[in-house]
Design an enzyme around this catalytic site. Structure first.
Site, mmCIF file in Angstrom:
data_model
loop_
_atom_site.group_PDB
_atom_site.id
_atom_site.type_symbol
_atom_site.label_atom_id
_atom_site.label_comp_id
_atom_site.label_asym_id
_atom_site.label_seq_id
_atom_site.Cartn_x
_atom_site.Cartn_y
_atom_site.Cartn_z
ATOM 1 N N GLU A 1 4.615 15.940 27.051
ATOM 2 C CA GLU A 1 4.188 14.679 27.628
ATOM 3 C C GLU A 1 4.486 14.761 29.125
ATOM 4 O O GLU A 1 5.609 15.067 29.512
ATOM 5 C CB GLU A 1 4.961 13.509 27.008
ATOM 6 C CG GLU A 1 4.429 12.207 27.545
ATOM 7 C CD GLU A 1 5.155 10.964 27.029
ATOM 8 O OE1 GLU A 1 6.014 11.070 26.147
ATOM 9 O OE2 GLU A 1 4.832 9.887 27.554
ATOM 10 N N ARG B 1 15.936 21.482 17.351
ATOM 11 C CA ARG B 1 15.809 21.577 18.798
ATOM 12 C C ARG B 1 16.982 22.351 19.370
ATOM 13 O O ARG B 1 18.037 22.462 18.745
ATOM 14 C CB ARG B 1 15.697 20.190 19.421
ATOM 15 C CG ARG B 1 16.948 19.342 19.272
ATOM 16 C CD ARG B 1 16.685 17.876 19.576
ATOM 17 N NE ARG B 1 16.258 17.659 20.948
ATOM 18 C CZ ARG B 1 15.098 17.125 21.296
ATOM 19 N NH1 ARG B 1 14.250 16.745 20.379
ATOM 20 N NH2 ARG B 1 14.786 16.949 22.551
ATOM 21 N N LYS C 1 15.239 13.972 28.705
ATOM 22 C CA LYS C 1 14.502 13.643 29.931
ATOM 23 C C LYS C 1 15.040 12.379 30.567
ATOM 24 O O LYS C 1 15.081 12.263 31.779
ATOM 25 C CB LYS C 1 13.034 13.408 29.575
ATOM 26 C CG LYS C 1 12.205 14.664 29.512
ATOM 27 C CD LYS C 1 10.749 14.266 29.374
ATOM 28 C CE LYS C 1 10.005 15.276 28.539
ATOM 29 N NZ LYS C 1 8.704 14.780 28.113
#
Ligand code: ATP
Ligand code: MG
Length: 548
Positions: free
Chosen positions: A31, A257, A267
């Site tokens: 994104e 992850r 982020k």
């Protein structure tokens, strides 16, 4: 048979064997709302490598369904980072926003099949109606709207008839499902925001969970690899494509992850560091962003080797940052030129060396790689050495210069202490010593000393700045419970403003790596230091804490 394969490859092998798929097509779907970090690198390596191993393809697709936070700046940075890592999406650069028309059409199809409805509940009411893990949800009063009415309202939503947030389109699945993601999730919302690509063409935007499977399916993705948090979303992913009767839909596969000790990998928090000016920007060398890591001096081969080594797993874990540093060091040790740089200089005067005499010494550039050649170093009466390499009153085990202990100047001579000069505050301003002409390096001198120290000749020395780093998070920070603000290590950067480097570093370039003897691996900062001085970043220290 499956030896050396990870669990994703085993799934793919089965799909190829039973004929569900005949090729492997993956995608990396960032994104564009921030910069990529080392965690994303794991996903990039995984997706591109899977495609490579199976002779398939990997697409780069921007998941740009949330116009409020996305920006072209991030699109550009992400592309540069993926390329830098060494991966090529060729002509397959896609955007979810390219599919907005198709995604919209799919929504009308769901409405026509009675599988989606326009809901007028507020966001707060929707939350309340959803229920909890232990309580079923409650049907929205709008759940049984007629198909015609839903179609009309949805088109009006698209055409801008309603205020932001006043209505949503929801999937009509099951408000009593034990999986909260299936309790009539929102598919579309009304937001009047300018999209970085589609501008003001749309005032409704699809939700990630709805747009993602359709984007995958449009591109013919076979294996949609994502992180573990999406495991509970998989039934929704499958429901959407099944409801649309998509032939041969992709398989979503989740993996754990990457988490690294003492490393911020969210982020949101990385943005916090930038906005609070705790770091100098997204590419600050302390940042775990790919742009920060690159500026720090890490090379992509180290990241790829690290990602390969840690592999993929089905359970979350935290990898020691030392393991990453180990791969960085392995990569840099191969071809970093050895140089001498004094970080905290003090003057050393060799009393028995003639004032106007200089000697050229030849030193090797890499001890294990003679093909990397040698360079000349000027040696003379006045040198700089590290302040810490002399002690007048040393503790036991100190094997550098002391009043009673000789040392070798690297590549040169053995010296012995004579006297020290001090300023008014008791700081040493100069050290005087004698050298022994019979001890020149490389001449077969048999004399042994306990220490070898580095040095830089004064008249040829280049003044430089050096930055050393430690993790941005405190040692005992626990990402699960601690407040990020309280866990910030306020001493993550130390700048040595007045270092002296050997002459060869005057011609340093950003693409070269250096081993500063006895210090670590360094790289020229791409943005110069103060007053045009060269600034060198410590990429990684010499000591390997992980292979221990
Ligand atoms: P967010 O969605 O919260 O903005 P994100 O880190 O998931 O943040 P995306 O741009 O959605 O950002 O991520 C792109 C891809 O990278 C996704 O497929 C995601 O699963 C993967 N990814 C993100 N973080 C990690 C990580 N730490 N380890 C491995 N893969 C990751
Ligand atoms: Mg994400």
């Amino acid at each position: 048979m499956n030896e050396g394969k990870n669990f994703i490859e085993t799934i793919i092998d089965n799909h190829l064997a039973d004929g569900r798929f005949s090729a492997v097509i993956t995608r990396f779907p960032p994104e564009p709302n921030g910069y990529l970090h080392i965690g994303h690198a794991k996903s990039i390596c995984l997706n591109f490598r899977l495609a490579e191993k199976y002779g398939g393809r990997c697409n780069l697709r921007f998941d740009d369904t949330n116009p409020c936070k996305e920006d072209q700046e991030f699109v550009d940075a992400i592309m540069a980072d993926v390329r830098w890592l060494g991966f090529d999406w060729q002509e397959r650069l896609y955007y979810a926003s390219d599919y907005f028309d198709q995604i919209y059409q799919c929504a009308e199809r769901l409405i026509e099949k009675g599988l989606a409805y326009v809901c007028d509940l507020s966001a707060e009411e929707i939350r309340r109606y959803r229920g909890t893990l232990t309580e079923p949800g409650k049907d929205s009063p709008y759940r049984n709207r007629a198909i015609e009415e839903n179609l009309r309202l949805f088109r009006q939503m698209r055409d801008g008839a309603f205020a932001d947030g006043s209505r949503v389109l929801r999937a009509r699945i099951d408000m009593a499902s034990p999986n909260l993601n299936l309790r009539d999730p929102v598919l579309y919302r009304i937001v009047r925001a300018t999209h970085h690509r589609t501008g003001d063409r749309w005032c409704i935007y699809p939700m990630y969970d709805y747009a993602h499977p359709i984007s995958d399916a449009i591109e013919g993705i076979t294996h949609s690899v994502c992180t573990l948090e999406f495991e509970d979303h998989r039934p929704l992913y499958e429901w959407i494509l099944q409801s649309l009767e998509w032939p041969n839909p992709p398989q979503q596969i989740e993996f754990a992850r990457l988490n690294l000790t003492r490393t911020i990998m969210s982020k949101r928090y990385l943005r916090y560091l930038v906005e609070e000016r705790i770091v100098d920007g997204w590419d600050d060398p302390r940042m775990p962003t790919l742009s920060g890591i690159r500026r720090r001096g890490v090379r992509p081969a180290a990241i790829r080797a690290f990602c390969e080594e840690i592999g993929v797993a089905k359970a979350n874990s935290v990898v020691d940052i030392g393991q990453f540093e180990h791969f960085v060091r392995e990569d840099l040790s191969q071809d970093s030129q050895r140089v001498m740089v004094v970080l905290d200089p003090v003057r050393l005067i060799i009393d028995n060396w003639p004032e106007d005499k200089f000697e050229e010494l030849v030193v090797e550039n890499h001890p294990q790689r003679p093909e990397m050649g040698s360079r000349k170093l000027l040696f003379g009466r006045e040198l700089f050495i590290e302040r810490g390499d002399f002690m007048s009153n040393p503790p036991p085990g100190y094997n550098r210069l002391t009043p009673n202990q000789e040392v070798r100047l690297r590549g040169a001579y053995i010296i012995s202490f004579k006297s020290a000069e001090y300023d008014g505050q008791g700081n040493i301003t100069a050290i005087r010593c004698n050298y022994d002409p019979a001890t020149k390096s490389g001449t077969g001198c048999k004399k042994k000393v306990r220490g070898v120290i580095h040095w830089v000749e004064v008249s040829s020395a280049v003044p430089v700045e050096v930055a050393e780093f430690s993790p941005l998070l405190d040692d005992n920070f626990d990402a699960r419970t601690d407040d990020i603000a309280a866990g910030i290590n306020r001493n993550s950067r130390t700048i040595y403003p007045d270092c002296r480097a050997e002459q060869s570093l005057a011609g340093a370039s950003v693409d070269k790596r250096y081993q500063f003897l006895r210090h670590g691996y360094y790289c020229l900062d791409s943005q110069a230091g103060a007053q045009g001085r060269l600034r060198f970043n410590c990429v990684v220290g010499l000591k390997d804490s992980w292979s221990r």
